[in-house]
Design a protein around this motif. Structure first.
Motif, short mmCIF file in Angstrom:
data_model
loop_
_atom_site.label_atom_id
_atom_site.label_comp_id
_atom_site.label_asym_id
_atom_site.label_seq_id
_atom_site.Cartn_x
_atom_site.Cartn_y
_atom_site.Cartn_z
N THR A 164 0.85 -1.19 0.00
CA THR A 164 0.00 0.00 0.00
C THR A 164 0.88 1.24 0.00
OG1 THR A 164 -1.72 -1.14 1.27
CG2 THR A 164 -1.85 1.25 1.18
N ILE A 165 0.54 2.19 -0.85
CA ILE A 165 1.26 3.47 -0.95
C ILE A 165 0.30 4.57 -0.53
CG2 ILE A 165 2.44 5.08 -2.48
CD1 ILE A 165 3.96 2.50 -2.20
N LYS A 166 0.79 5.48 0.28
CA LYS A 166 0.00 6.64 0.69
C LYS A 166 0.85 7.89 0.53
CE LYS A 166 -1.05 7.46 5.15
NZ LYS A 166 -1.79 7.41 6.44
N ILE A 167 0.23 8.97 0.11
CA ILE A 167 0.90 10.27 0.04
C ILE A 167 0.34 11.14 1.15
CG2 ILE A 167 1.48 12.25 -1.39
CD1 ILE A 167 2.55 9.58 -2.46
N ALA A 168 1.24 11.64 2.00
CA ALA A 168 0.82 12.40 3.18
C ALA A 168 1.54 13.74 3.25
CB ALA A 168 1.08 11.60 4.44
N GLY A 197 3.81 -3.09 3.56
CA GLY A 197 3.60 -4.30 2.79
C GLY A 197 4.42 -5.45 3.31
N PRO A 198 4.34 -6.61 2.67
CA PRO A 198 4.96 -7.84 3.18
C PRO A 198 6.48 -7.88 3.10
CG PRO A 198 3.97 -8.24 1.04
CD PRO A 198 3.55 -6.86 1.45
N THR A 199 7.09 -6.96 2.35
CA THR A 199 8.55 -6.96 2.28
C THR A 199 9.16 -5.87 3.16
OG1 THR A 199 8.75 -5.43 0.39
CG2 THR A 199 8.39 -7.76 -0.10
N LEU A 200 8.32 -5.16 3.91
CA LEU A 200 8.83 -4.10 4.79
C LEU A 200 9.73 -4.69 5.86
CD1 LEU A 200 8.66 -1.06 5.46
CD2 LEU A 200 6.70 -1.57 6.91
#
Length: 566
Positions: A391-395, A415-418
């Motif tokens: 998931t990508i979010k811009i804040a 995500g799962p590779t974090l």
């Protein structure tokens, strides 16, 4: 920047990839399982060739040599979560050491061969390795001398009797290359001989206990602080990317992938992209320990390479090599048509790589990407769409508020590779309450969920594919006699992405020599961190930046103008 318009669920700058469970092509999600799977499928195929070392291993050889290292590590006391440092260039033993560590249940600590003595000291202190496997000589560096210089006891103690207060967990060292008799450092054959009495069943049992959530590797990355940060990645994250890169490149068992690379596997990108994609597809790694353009072209020709992995500045050097016009590179199939290498007269390609991507060491490389040969109108100049599970979010970088699609802000990812976390930093100080990692990069999401990376919000310099912390360079620069102010910035460069540039104000009456400053920096910093240019200014010049607290953006502009004028 934010438009200030309140967002709705439909307009919020959040984009998610498909569920991870829907991702095709994933195999076993531990390093021992990955190795078992590919070696079982491709047993007789050639896994790697290292012409400089005279090594050629089949997949069966890779399995057996990795088991051999695992048995030796077990004899050294390595067990669950023990840390094993691997300080080598791209060579067969690097793979055996990393996979062997995983088979023994340990954590492989990937150490850069660019490390100077002070840098290596820092890495060894924070990583807490109990075993160090290293290559004796890399270019002009003798790591045997470096290590005995850091800990004199290594030059007098017997093997296996190290008791260092500087490195209290370090007990065993083994060297690939010329041995160091009379020291605590074992030769590679003697190290492997330790494992002869280890029951192979113990290694099988240890490997079977490894879980996808366990720590697999420890890589280092320069972050917002001056020292490299240790990043712990889980088996699941690492192996997802290894299987994933093969899918993104479109590689299969019938493609006969032959990958040349000279970039260190201690960079997570090269580990996933070159090593991971190649082995996942049953291909062959053609290893070059240190990049040399002329030798690289000869290797590509003689080994019939199909898939070259290099950085932009290396491509420029390949074009400038004396044998550029004479070599036959017609075997190269997986070469992006827009790269300099594709201009070679023997290459015909309309292939495009999955290079429209975004990622970090903290996510063990890519979080957004488009597969190879995606049409340009689909990419639309972006850095891809979120990969499965991500998931990508811009804040807003100041308030953390979620922005709208199209608004520029900070890129958040999960995500799962974090990563599992930084060494020495609690996870709740790294991730926010929603589990996002704040990357320090700026960008935006469009209506189609494509990510557009627009540069660093922090001051990290990205040069030739590597990250350089200006603070780390500035600390060493400050120790040079006669330097009153020293600030390091990145200036746009055609092939490197950014060039490291130091801006120096001498003390009154001091005349400084740029070459001497670079020699000073080179003694304490890896070569890619040493500024290519040293520019001298007065304090009045720096007043142009607007305040006594020098703004990096203004200083970067000032340096670029000076370089253009010169």
């Amino acid at each position: 920047m934010s438009t200030g318009t309140p967002h709705t669920p439909e307009t919020a700058a959040i984009a998610a990839g498909p569920p991870l469970a829907e991702e095709p092509g994933l195999g076993t999600l531990t390093l021992p399982g990955f190795l078992r799977e590919v070696t079982g499928a491709y047993a007789a195929r050639t896994a790697l060739i290292s012409p400089e070392e005279g090594s050629s291993w089949s997949y069966t050889d890779l399995w057996e040599r990795s088991h051999e290292v695992a048995r030796a590590l077990r004899a050294c006391g390595v067990g669950k979560d023990s840390r094993v440092g691997v300080l080598m260039t791209n060579r067969a033993e690097w793979l055996a050491a990393v996979f062997g560590t995983a088979l023994a249940g340990g954590v492989a600590v990937a150490l850069s061969t660019f490390s100077t003595q002070p840098e290596l000291d820092h890495l060894l202190r924070i990583s807490g390795v109990s075993v160090l496997l290293f290559e004796r000589r890399v270019a002009r560096t003798d790591f045997g001398e470096v290590l005995t210089g850091l800990e004199p006891q290594l030059g007098t103690a017997a093997p296996g009797t190290v008791a260092s207060t500087s490195y209290p967990f370090l007990r065993h060292l083994a060297v690939v290359g010329d041995p160091l008799p009379g020291t605590a450092i074992e030769s590679w054959p003697d190290f492997l001989a330790r494992g002869k009495e280890t029951d192979p069943a113990l290694i099988t049992a240890a490997a079977e206990t490894v879980q996808p959530s366990d720590t697999a590797v420890l890589f280092f990355s320069s972050g917002s602080t001056s020292k490299p940060k240790g990043i712990r990645s889980a088996h699941r994250g690492v192996t997802i990317q290894m299987w994933r890169f093969a899918r993104m490149f479109g590689f299969g068992p019938d493609d006969e992938v032959r990958c040349w690379t000279a970039n260190g596997f201690f960079w997570s990108g090269n580990f996933g992209q070159a090593l991971g994609a190649t082995l996942a597809a049953g291909g062959t790694l053609v290893l070059q320990s240190l990049f040399d353009a002329e030798a690289a072209l000869e290797l590509m020709q003689s080994e019939r390479v199909t898939f070259p992995v290099s950085w932009p500045h290396q491509q420029a050097q390949l074009q400038g090599a004396p044998n550029w016009e004479s070599v036959d590179l017609s075997s190269l199939r997986f070469v992006d048509r827009d790269l300099p290498l594709a201009t070679h007269p023997t290459i015909e390609t309309d292939w495009t790589e999955p290079g429209h991507a975004y990622g970090n060491t903290e996510t063990f490389t890519i979080t957004t990407c488009f597969p190879a040969c995606t049409p340009e109108e689909t990419i639309a100049g972006s850095s891809g769409v979120p990969l499965p599970g991500n998931t990508i979010k811009i804040a807003d970088p100041l308030t953390g508020a979620t922005l709208n699609r199209g608004d520029h802000g900070e890129i958040y990812v999960k995500g799962p590779t974090l990563m599992l976390g930084y060494l020495g930093t609690p996870l709740d100080e790294t991730l926010d309450d929603d589990g996002y990692f704040h990357t320090g990069d700026g960008g935006y999401l469009d209506e189609a969920g494509r990510l557009y990376w627009k540069g660093r919000l922090t001051d990290i310099i990205k040069t030739g594919g590597a990250n350089v912390s200006p603070l780390e360079v500035d600390e060493v620069l400050a120790g040079y006699p006669g330097v009153k102010i020293g600030r390091t910035v990145g200036v746009a460069h055609e092939t490197l992405g950014e060039m490291v540039v130091a801006c120096v104000v001498p003390h009154t009456g001091q005349v400084l020599d740029a070459a001497a400053i670079r020699d000073h920096l080179r003694a304490q910093l890896a070569s890619y961190k040493v500024p290519r240019e040293i520019l001298f200014f007065t304090e009045d010049d720096l007043a142009l930046t607007g305040s006594s607290k020098i703004k990096s953006a203004d200083l970067r502009t000032l340096a670029a103008r000076r370089l253009a004028a010169e």
